[in-house]
Design an enzyme around this catalytic site. Structure first.
Site, short mmCIF file in Angstrom:
data_model
loop_
_atom_site.label_atom_id
_atom_site.label_comp_id
_atom_site.label_asym_id
_atom_site.label_seq_id
_atom_site.Cartn_x
_atom_site.Cartn_y
_atom_site.Cartn_z
N ASP A 177 13.04 -4.01 -0.67
CA ASP A 177 12.85 -5.08 -1.67
C ASP A 177 13.77 -4.87 -2.88
O ASP A 177 13.93 -5.77 -3.70
CB ASP A 177 11.39 -5.11 -2.14
CG ASP A 177 10.60 -6.26 -1.52
OD1 ASP A 177 11.23 -7.22 -1.03
OD2 ASP A 177 9.36 -6.21 -1.54
N LYS A 193 7.55 -12.91 7.48
CA LYS A 193 8.50 -11.79 7.51
C LYS A 193 8.43 -11.08 8.88
O LYS A 193 9.46 -10.76 9.47
CB LYS A 193 8.18 -10.80 6.38
CG LYS A 193 8.50 -11.35 5.00
CD LYS A 193 7.96 -10.47 3.87
CE LYS A 193 8.21 -11.14 2.51
NZ LYS A 193 7.68 -10.38 1.38
N GLN A 210 3.71 -5.70 -0.22
CA GLN A 210 3.64 -7.13 -0.55
C GLN A 210 2.97 -7.33 -1.92
O GLN A 210 1.91 -6.79 -2.17
CB GLN A 210 2.86 -7.88 0.55
CG GLN A 210 2.75 -9.37 0.33
CD GLN A 210 4.11 -10.09 0.38
OE1 GLN A 210 4.98 -9.76 1.19
NE2 GLN A 210 4.32 -11.05 -0.50
#
Ligand code: NAD
Length: 308
Positions: free
Chosen positions: A124, A55, A101
């Protein structure tokens, strides 16, 4: 029967990155700073470290600043909530997007940590406010994997309207948002591809009684169960589009949920693992981060905040 058309996520992600790079450059010139993504990485799981690295590297390629905040495995729920709140309060170097994460250590209350991410930085798309907006058909941040799957279908010209989509997996991160997206009323915004699905959607899960019976009726079959080889050739309708979200490590190799070699002889389209949905998930995260930066500055209205 001839082999399925490969849904090449890597190629499409590269293409998306190219256009994002230009949009990010425009943002940076006009605003005087780059969009900024802060990623909280808890513990030292090798898979999480490698996803975060991918990422950050992709962000750098398109001109987004990505900062990784490593946290000890021993951090408590309260420590992590406070950390996320502190990142959100930072004013001198503001985070446009904040991402925690997953997975978090089992003893941590992951929901409490994710809920601490302010909904307008939740790139997200996991915050209940963003989940709610998606369920009402007016999405802000669409969870990246679901957005990636839909983008893959659109790019390949796979019609979803009126077709039967079967999704194997009902998680809040993948299965559920994808089901909402594919079932949502088709919308087309000026200058953007359609976001809508207009599909008839079936969600299967671990308690589904006749999985093969359901999957065989799918024009579009999405496997997101995290079970290697779950979808076999006899479970696929000839000519169907098969999208494999599964990411499983078997004997040190990355494999999906679909028995690729056999299913490619039956399906009309198929996505590989690796090189399918994974790169698109990352591309959609970059897209959401730019969107977050634009929303923060009022450069984009809510109603237009629907990049697929
Ligand atoms: P999860 O464990 O939260 O959910 C799995 C779902 O699959 C559950 O709803 C469960 O009911 C269902 N399921 C499990 N076994 C089943 C079976 N035998 N039959 C039918 N349904 C079954 O997982 P998740 O977070 O949604 O992720 C799913 C998979 O996708 C994992 O392999 C994960 O690593 C992968 N993933 C990939 C990406 C990517 O970018 N490619 C992103 C997120 C997740």
């Amino acid at each position: 029967m001839s082999e399925a058309v490969l849904l090449d996520g890597r190629r499409l992600a590269t293409h998306i990155e190219e256009s994002l790079r230009a949009e990010v450059a425009t943002f940076t010139t006009m605003v005087g700073r780059r969009p900024r993504l802060v990623v909280v990485l808890v513990g030292d799981l090798p898979a999480s470290a490698s996803y975060v690295k991918a990422k950050a590297q992709a962000a750098a390629r398109v001109g987004i600043d990505a900062v990784v905040v490593p946290v000890a495995e021993t951090a408590s729920t309260a420590d992590l909530v406070q950390l996320v709140e502190r990142i959100a309060r930072e004013e001198s170097d503001p985070a446009d997007g904040i991402l925690v994460q997953l997975p978090l250590p089992a003893r941590v209350d992951a929901t409490a940590v994710l809920d601490a991410v302010p909904p307008d930085r939740d790139v997200d798309g996991f915050h209940p406010e963003n989940a709610g907006l998606l369920s009402q058909g007016r999405p802000r941040f669409i969870p990246c994997t679901a957005a990636g799957v839909q983008r893959m279908l659109i790019d390949a010209g796979i019609e979803t309207a009126g077709r039967h989509a079967v999704i194997v997996g009902r998680s809040d991160i993948v299965g559920k948002p994808l089901a909402l997206l594919l079932a949502s009323r088709g919308t087309s915004l000026p200058g953007m591809p359609a976001i809508g699905g207009d599909a008839t959607v079936t969600i299967c899960h671990s308690r589904s009684r006749d999985l093969a019976g359901e999957t065989r009726r799918a024009d579009i079959l999405v496997a997101a169960a995290g079970r290697p080889g779950l979808i076999t050739a006899d479970m696929v309708k000839p000519g169907a589009a098969v999208v494999d979200v599964g990411t499983n490590r078997v004997d040190g190799r990355l494999v999906g949920d679909v028995a690729f070699e056999a299913v490619r002889r039956v399906a009309g389209w198929i996505s590989p693992v690796p090189g399918g949905v994974g790169p698109l998930t990352v591309a959609m995260l970059l897209s959401n981060t730019l969107l977050a930066a634009e929303l923060r500055l009022g450069r984009r209205s809510f109603s237009a905040a629907t990049r697929p």
